[in-house]
Design a protein around this motif. Structure first.
Motif, mmCIF file in Angstrom:
data_model
loop_
_atom_site.group_PDB
_atom_site.id
_atom_site.type_symbol
_atom_site.label_atom_id
_atom_site.label_comp_id
_atom_site.label_asym_id
_atom_site.label_seq_id
_atom_site.Cartn_x
_atom_site.Cartn_y
_atom_site.Cartn_z
ATOM 1 N N VAL A 200 31.592 -6.421 34.316
ATOM 2 C CA VAL A 200 30.978 -7.471 35.135
ATOM 3 C C VAL A 200 30.440 -8.600 34.272
ATOM 4 C CG1 VAL A 200 29.097 -7.962 36.742
ATOM 5 C CG2 VAL A 200 30.431 -5.867 36.993
ATOM 6 N N SER A 201 29.841 -8.266 33.131
ATOM 7 C CA SER A 201 29.269 -9.295 32.259
ATOM 8 C C SER A 201 30.338 -10.216 31.688
ATOM 9 C CB SER A 201 28.499 -8.636 31.114
ATOM 10 O OG SER A 201 29.357 -7.803 30.342
ATOM 11 N N VAL A 202 31.546 -9.688 31.521
ATOM 12 C CA VAL A 202 32.647 -10.479 30.969
ATOM 13 C C VAL A 202 33.352 -11.271 32.070
ATOM 14 C CG1 VAL A 202 34.820 -10.353 29.671
ATOM 15 C CG2 VAL A 202 32.950 -8.783 29.137
ATOM 16 N N GLN A 203 33.330 -10.756 33.280
ATOM 17 C CA GLN A 203 33.999 -11.434 34.382
ATOM 18 C C GLN A 203 33.514 -12.866 34.547
ATOM 19 O OE1 GLN A 203 33.745 -9.266 38.063
ATOM 20 N NE2 GLN A 203 34.837 -7.469 37.273
ATOM 21 N N ALA A 204 32.202 -13.050 34.511
ATOM 22 C CA ALA A 204 31.636 -14.385 34.711
ATOM 23 C C ALA A 204 32.108 -15.352 33.624
ATOM 24 C CB ALA A 204 30.110 -14.312 34.726
ATOM 25 N N GLN A 205 32.217 -14.875 32.394
ATOM 26 C CA GLN A 205 32.674 -15.730 31.297
ATOM 27 C C GLN A 205 34.111 -16.174 31.514
ATOM 28 O OE1 GLN A 205 32.073 -13.551 27.650
ATOM 29 N NE2 GLN A 205 29.980 -12.978 28.193
ATOM 30 N N VAL A 206 34.970 -15.262 31.944
ATOM 31 C CA VAL A 206 36.378 -15.609 32.163
ATOM 32 C C VAL A 206 36.519 -16.537 33.366
ATOM 33 C CG1 VAL A 206 38.667 -14.682 32.664
ATOM 34 C CG2 VAL A 206 37.174 -13.489 31.056
ATOM 35 N N LEU A 207 35.737 -16.308 34.412
ATOM 36 C CA LEU A 207 35.768 -17.210 35.569
ATOM 37 C C LEU A 207 35.321 -18.613 35.185
ATOM 38 C CD1 LEU A 207 34.333 -14.893 38.369
ATOM 39 C CD2 LEU A 207 36.687 -15.707 38.144
ATOM 40 N N ASP A 208 34.295 -18.704 34.354
ATOM 41 C CA ASP A 208 33.852 -20.019 33.877
ATOM 42 C C ASP A 208 34.944 -20.694 33.054
ATOM 43 O OD1 ASP A 208 31.403 -19.783 35.114
ATOM 44 O OD2 ASP A 208 30.345 -19.101 33.313
ATOM 45 N N LEU A 209 35.701 -19.908 32.292
ATOM 46 C CA LEU A 209 36.806 -20.457 31.515
ATOM 47 C C LEU A 209 37.865 -21.059 32.441
ATOM 48 C CD1 LEU A 209 38.445 -20.951 28.935
ATOM 49 C CD2 LEU A 209 39.226 -18.570 29.081
ATOM 50 N N PHE A 210 38.225 -20.345 33.500
ATOM 51 C CA PHE A 210 39.202 -20.884 34.451
ATOM 52 C C PHE A 210 38.701 -22.188 35.070
ATOM 53 C CE2 PHE A 210 40.967 -16.455 34.814
ATOM 54 C CZ PHE A 210 42.249 -16.775 34.409
ATOM 55 N N ALA A 211 37.430 -22.228 35.412
ATOM 56 C CA ALA A 211 36.860 -23.446 35.997
ATOM 57 C C ALA A 211 36.915 -24.602 34.996
ATOM 58 C CB ALA A 211 35.423 -23.187 36.448
ATOM 59 N N ASP A 212 36.609 -24.323 33.738
ATOM 60 C CA ASP A 212 36.663 -25.365 32.705
ATOM 61 C C ASP A 212 38.090 -25.864 32.493
ATOM 62 O OD1 ASP A 212 33.951 -25.151 32.334
ATOM 63 O OD2 ASP A 212 34.094 -23.863 30.563
ATOM 64 N N LEU A 213 39.060 -24.947 32.473
ATOM 65 C CA LEU A 213 40.463 -25.335 32.276
ATOM 66 C C LEU A 213 40.949 -26.199 33.429
ATOM 67 C CD1 LEU A 213 41.957 -21.958 30.996
ATOM 68 C CD2 LEU A 213 41.499 -24.012 29.644
ATOM 69 N N ARG A 214 40.531 -25.854 34.613
ATOM 70 C CA ARG A 214 40.921 -26.655 35.774
ATOM 71 C C ARG A 214 40.374 -28.075 35.662
ATOM 72 N NH1 ARG A 214 38.325 -26.044 41.663
ATOM 73 N NH2 ARG A 214 39.468 -27.734 42.684
ATOM 74 N N GLU A 215 39.145 -28.185 35.182
ATOM 75 C CA GLU A 215 38.518 -29.505 35.082
ATOM 76 C C GLU A 215 39.069 -30.316 33.913
ATOM 77 O OE1 GLU A 215 34.045 -31.477 34.544
ATOM 78 O OE2 GLU A 215 34.277 -29.359 35.060
ATOM 79 N N THR A 216 39.200 -29.694 32.748
ATOM 80 C CA THR A 216 39.579 -30.443 31.550
ATOM 81 C C THR A 216 41.078 -30.707 31.458
ATOM 82 O OG1 THR A 216 39.707 -28.384 30.263
ATOM 83 C CG2 THR A 216 37.609 -29.574 30.245
#
Length: 287
Positions: A182-198
């Motif tokens: 669970v602690s790692v899930q949030a980090q990977v989800l944030d990565l997907f959000a960043d990739l979508r934006e950048t």
């Protein structure tokens, strides 16, 4: 009048049947649209047809019928499938089985650059791999290591870097965080959000966890028994679902508020602690 550009991805009435499957088609006339830069969540229980739909769209399975178009261009035929794979890449659920254990990170991430003729020079390809690793939060120190020496979250980052290597417009993410802590899930989800934006990437994000989809996606499609039973804007579907199956999925999402859980249970007519009356609850609490 301004001409509306075609969707980045359009799946039209996809059908896929497996021999001997009980209940008929795994994918039954599924139609989806993903526009450039948006995130569409595809949700449903296990066995609902989400992953099979994703594999048909990505070209890993050939549908029995239906079409897949990228910006209006057909990519379902064998000739067009290779071209489509550069534009549509997939990140799989299990990072432990999706990476070849005999290949180093440099080879895993750089393979697409070589196969598609993007960067034939080995030295420049290695430099590009470093850039991709940095994009997903890793560094050059990981280049010559093998998958076995990484954690699940790190392996999934390597898989994402590999998918990004060919410059896709769309990432299909097949439950990419469900096997992670669970602690790692949030980090990977944030990565997907960043990739979508950048990078301006579009996402087709497959999940059974509706909380994950709500966090990342602006639109949602709900699958049940091979069919899309409902789709639309995220807030509309979460606040006022139109299909009974969608309502059942939302009711199953855990809520850390006992009062909300009791109200849900009472509304469903369950027998048990959640369906107790207010007077019974007070008696149990000694009030």
């Amino acid at each position: 009048m301004t001409e509306v550009p075609p969707p980045l991805l359009e799946a039209r009435k996809l059908v896929k049947t497996f021999p001997g499957r009980r209940g008929g088609r795994a994918v039954d006339e599924v139609s989806l649209i993903v526009r450039r830069g948006e995130a569409l969540g595809l949700v449903g229980e296990s066995g609902s047809g989400k992953s099979t739909t994703a594999r048909c769209i990505a070209g890993l399975l050939r549908p029995d019928s239906g079409r897949v178009l990228v910006e209006g261009q057909e990519v379902t035929s064998p000739r067009a499938r290779r071209r489509g794979r550069r534009r549509v890449q997939m990140v799989f659920q299990d990072p432990y089985s999706s990476l070849n254990p005999r290949m180093t990170v440099a080879d895993l991430v750089g393979e697409g650059l070589y196969v598609h003729g993007i960067e034939p020079d080995r030295a420049r390809r290695r430099d590009r791999v470093v850039e991709l690793l940095e994009t997903v939060g890793l560094d050059s120190g990981h280049l010559d290591r093998y998958p076995r020496s990484f954690s699940g979250g790190q392996r999934q980052r390597i898989a994402i870097a590999r998918a990004l290597s060919v410059g896709p417009d769309l990432l299909i993410c097949d439950e990419p965080v469900s096997s992670l802590d669970v602690s790692v899930q949030a980090q990977v989800l944030d990565l997907f959000a960043d990739l979508r934006e950048t990078l301006g990437l579009a996402l087709l994000f497959i999940a059974h966890d509706l909380a994950v989809v709500h966090h990342l996606c602006g639109r949602v499609a709900v699958m049940n028994a091979g069919r899309v039973v409902e789709q639309g804007e995220r807030d509309q579907i979460y606040r006022s679902p139109g299909h009974p199956y969608t309502r059942s999925l939302l009711d199953a999402v855990p809520v850390p508020d006992p009062a909300v859980e009791r109200a849900r249970a009472a509304a469903r007519g369950w027998d048990g602690p959640g369906a107790q009356s207010a007077e019974q609850q007070k008696e149990g609490e000694g009030l």
